[in-house]
Enzyme design. Structure first.
Site, short mmCIF file in Angstrom:
data_model
loop_
_atom_site.label_atom_id
_atom_site.label_comp_id
_atom_site.label_asym_id
_atom_site.label_seq_id
_atom_site.Cartn_x
_atom_site.Cartn_y
_atom_site.Cartn_z
N ARG A 169 -1.30 1.82 -3.60
CA ARG A 169 -2.25 2.41 -2.66
C ARG A 169 -2.30 3.92 -2.89
NH1 ARG A 169 -0.48 2.88 1.83
NH2 ARG A 169 1.54 1.89 1.73
N TYR A 194 -6.50 -2.39 -7.07
CA TYR A 194 -5.11 -2.73 -6.73
C TYR A 194 -4.86 -2.86 -5.23
CZ TYR A 194 -0.27 -3.47 -7.94
OH TYR A 194 0.95 -4.06 -8.15
N LYS A 211 -4.93 -3.86 4.58
CA LYS A 211 -4.63 -2.60 5.27
C LYS A 211 -5.90 -1.96 5.85
CE LYS A 211 -0.31 -2.68 3.87
NZ LYS A 211 0.78 -2.95 4.82
N HIS A 242 1.55 -2.77 12.02
CA HIS A 242 2.20 -3.02 10.74
C HIS A 242 3.54 -3.70 11.02
CE1 HIS A 242 3.65 -1.02 6.71
NE2 HIS A 242 3.20 -2.24 6.51
N SER A 254 6.67 0.78 4.98
CA SER A 254 6.57 0.06 3.71
C SER A 254 7.90 0.17 2.96
CB SER A 254 5.48 0.70 2.83
OG SER A 254 4.25 0.69 3.52
N CYS A 309 10.80 -1.31 3.40
CA CYS A 309 12.05 -1.32 4.17
C CYS A 309 12.54 -2.75 4.40
CB CYS A 309 11.87 -0.63 5.51
SG CYS A 309 11.86 1.16 5.39
N ASP A 361 3.75 -8.81 7.39
CA ASP A 361 3.24 -7.45 7.20
C ASP A 361 2.38 -6.95 8.36
OD1 ASP A 361 3.02 -5.14 5.51
OD2 ASP A 361 0.98 -5.73 5.00
N ARG A 414 3.82 -7.12 -7.73
CA ARG A 414 3.62 -7.97 -6.55
C ARG A 414 3.49 -9.44 -6.88
NH1 ARG A 414 3.05 -5.12 -1.45
NH2 ARG A 414 3.08 -2.93 -2.03
C1 OXD Z 1 2.58 -1.67 2.23
C2 OXD Z 1 2.26 -3.03 1.80
O1 OXD Z 1 2.43 -0.74 1.42
O2 OXD Z 1 2.47 -3.95 2.60
O3 OXD Z 1 2.98 -1.49 3.37
O4 OXD Z 1 1.78 -3.22 0.68
MN MN Z 2 2.95 -3.23 4.57
#
Ligand code: OXD
Ligand code: MN
Length: 608
Positions: free
Chosen positions: A83, A222, A231, A251, A273, A275, A298, A390
């Protein structure tokens, strides 16, 4: 029906499609000038055709089906791997509605820029029309969207990540709100020009227009830049819709937990993100009699149900998980989920045609093809899989998926958890004194900067509610909104309890004090025994903490002194942290609600 543009129509407009959708598609086609338009129906035959075409085009490589049936590897452009937060914009009418945590652009100015970029941007390509539902089809909590894209990879991924296709399109009537999402990789093809495996553009714009519920994304294929349902819609635009309608788009992962007495609880947990949300969502408890089942990993949409209780759905239908670090020793459930029918992006390939990434096995294979398609060996001195590589897989493949994960009414939330990655200060677990204190804990989620991020090492990187990159409006207003949701829940007397956790505290020697992963079930045990009214707790300046004897460390290699360190509260460090929080609050120029700033005053007072 037909579309009156210069394009050659490849698939007919589905019977009964809402006129507003058709005319919007016409309008976008007239700007982007694709060769063909394809209305996606979400069928397996369609997915199959797209996958076949992507194999032909070199975008997909087939994984050896003996190892992982019907799975594919995509290798992105090396400059299109994550991102792009600095290219992500909230284009609200007023700058203060975006707030200091977002990049703001005036909508008019952004539209001029986008008009220039999107003009002819799909020349030589197919424009796909991708209708989808976020949340179970027809659920009162679900929302609809249509994404236009010129990337078949995005179509195939959206087919996994959402309920995509004709059934969603059919739900759009004249008065149904739906989110308009336009995406182009920004790589038009001249007549006869050969395509590349991963078209994209160095110029990138991920733009959101909250007032008109629109998303315009240019230049990247991506993840969150391009799978706009995730998101961009389910967090940034949905957070604005939620503010206006009185619910929350967060989130957060969602889990169902059953205790040894058979009582069922549901938890929503926000972590920044990277964690370990996916690990917690799929956790296998190490303590006997406890069971964790997955609802989402997520994003959660939470709202007050007809029964006055806070209920939540997972708006997604799949997982877009980070591959590195996922292995049988850390997340066996994820490994069992991705047995097949999976898209892998930017992972390495083994010589036997299966996939591999760092952390999948203890020992790396002797030879691999890395994420850029180059020959790799352990001596290469670089990761074989990209750190943000991913897997994209349907949630229904997850062996721990809860039976009620698609319940259209959502599940009742018993506890909310906020977590960050803190080497210092924050104890293993703290319970908020009340909802307002909980909102403060959410507002102050942070992690120390590491060498991997820009900035001064050790300085706090703030990620309030883990929504820093994902809140579509002023973050301080988000806190006010949480306060008002709490006030509404209070009228029926069912306000979930709020907790803060930190699995990442380090001892003086720099090593983690807590083993994490499945052992985190011991912390869930304390949290849910509190919710169930079975345990007392101790007052501390930070909130309620466990009595030492209530944290179950049976069979664990955690000493009494480790436990002391896990709960140590250093007055001076906390006073310094309080100053840093005050500076952070000041960046919102008076917009932070008094109920939140008051918590800071209470903290200072309690620290004495
Ligand atoms: C993030 C994801 O970046 O879930 O939080 O991809
Ligand atoms: Mn996320």
């Amino acid at each position: 029906m037909s579309i009156a543009t210069a394009v050659r129509q490849q698939s007919p407009v589905p019977e009964g499609t809402n006129r507003a959708v058709v005319s919007w598609v016409e309008q976008i086609a007239a700007i982007t000038l694709p060769d063909d338009i394809v209305w996606c129906d979400g069928s397996i035959a369609e997915w199959d055709r797209l996958a076949h075409e992507m194999v032909e085009a070199g975008t997909f490589t087939r994984i050896n089906a003996e190892h992982r049936p019907y799975s594919f590897l995509a290798r992105s452009d090396p400059d299109d791997v994550a991102r792009v937060e600095d290219r992500t914009f909230i284009c609200s009418e007023r700058e203060e509605d975006a707030g200091p945590t977002n990049n703001w652009r005036a909508p008019g100015e952004m539209r001029v820029t986008l008009d220039g970029l999107f003009y002819g941007s799909m020349r030589g390509r197919i424009m796909y029309v991708v209708p989808f539902s976020m949340g179970p089809l027809g659920s009162p909590l679900a929302k609809l969207g249509v994404q236009i894209t010129d990337s078949p990879y995005v179509v195939a991924s959206t087919g996994i990540m959402t309920r995509m296709g004709t059934a969603a399109l059919n739900l759009i009537g004249d008065t149904t709100p739906w989110v308009h999402a336009v995406h182009s990789v920004g790589a038009p093809l001249a007549m006869g020009e050969a395509d590349v495996a991963w078209p994209c553009n160095k110029t990138k714009y991920i733009s959101h227009f909250p007032e008109t519920r629109e998303i315009w994304s240019y230049g990247s294929a991506y993840g969150g830049n391009a799978l706009l349902a995730k998101k961009a819609f389910a967090l940034r635009i949905a957070s604005v819709i939620a503010r206006d309608e009185g619910w929350l788009a967060e989130h957060m992962l969602l889990i169902k937990v059953t205790n040894p007495r058979g009582r069922v609880f549901h938890i929503a947990a926000a972590f920044p993100s990277a964690c370990g949300k996916t690990n917690l969502a799929m956790m296998v408890p190490t303590i006997p009699g406890w069971k964790v089942e997955t609802i989402g990993d997520d994003i959660a949409w939470l709202g007050r149900g007809e029964d006055g209780r806070l209920r939540a759905i997972n708006p997604e239908a799949g997982f877009f998980g980070v591959a590195p670090g996922t292995g049988y020793s850390t997340n066996a459930t994820a490994m069992d989920t991705i047995w097949g029918n999976t898209i892998f992006t930017n992972v390495a390939m083994r010589d036997d045609g299966d996939v591999w990434w760092e952390g999948m096995t203890d020992k790396a294979p002797d030879h691999l093809t890395d994420w850029e398609g180059r020959s790799w060996s352990p001596a290469s001195g670089r990761p074989a899989a990209h750190p943000n590589s991913r897997f994209t897989v349907a949630a229904r493949q997850c062996p721990s998926i809860a039976g009620e994960w698609e319940d259209p009414r959502g599940v009742v939330i018993d506890a909310i958890i906020f977590g960050g990655r803190r080497a210092t200060n924050v104890p293993l677990v703290v319970e908020a004194r009340d909802w307002e204190h909980g909102v403060y804990l959410g507002a102050t989620i942070s992690s120390e900067r590491t060498a991997a991020a820009e900035g001064t090492i050790g300085e706090l990187r703030r990620d309030p509610f883990a929504m820093g990159p994902f809140c579509g409006y002023n973050m301080a207003d988000h806190w006010a909104h949480w306060l008002s949701v709490g006030a509404a829940l209070r009228t029926t007397g069912s306000v979930p309890r709020v907790f803060q956790v930190n699995w990442f505290r380090k001892g003086a020697d720099g090593s983690f004090l807590w083993p994490g992963f499945g052992e985190n079930s011991r912390v869930l045990e304390w949290i849910l025994e509190r919710v169930d009214g079975k345990l007392a707790a101790q007052e501390s300046p930070l909130g309620l903490i466990p009595r030492r004897e209530d944290i179950n460390i049976d069979g664990l290699d955690v000493s009494e002194s480790d436990l002391d360190e896990l709960f140590a509260i250093d007055r001076d460090s906390w006073l310094t942290e309080a100053d840093s929080t005050e500076r952070f609050f000041n960046t919102f120029e008076g917009r932070v609600p008094a109920a939140v700033t008051n918590q800071l005053a209470v903290l200072r007072e309690k620290l004495g």
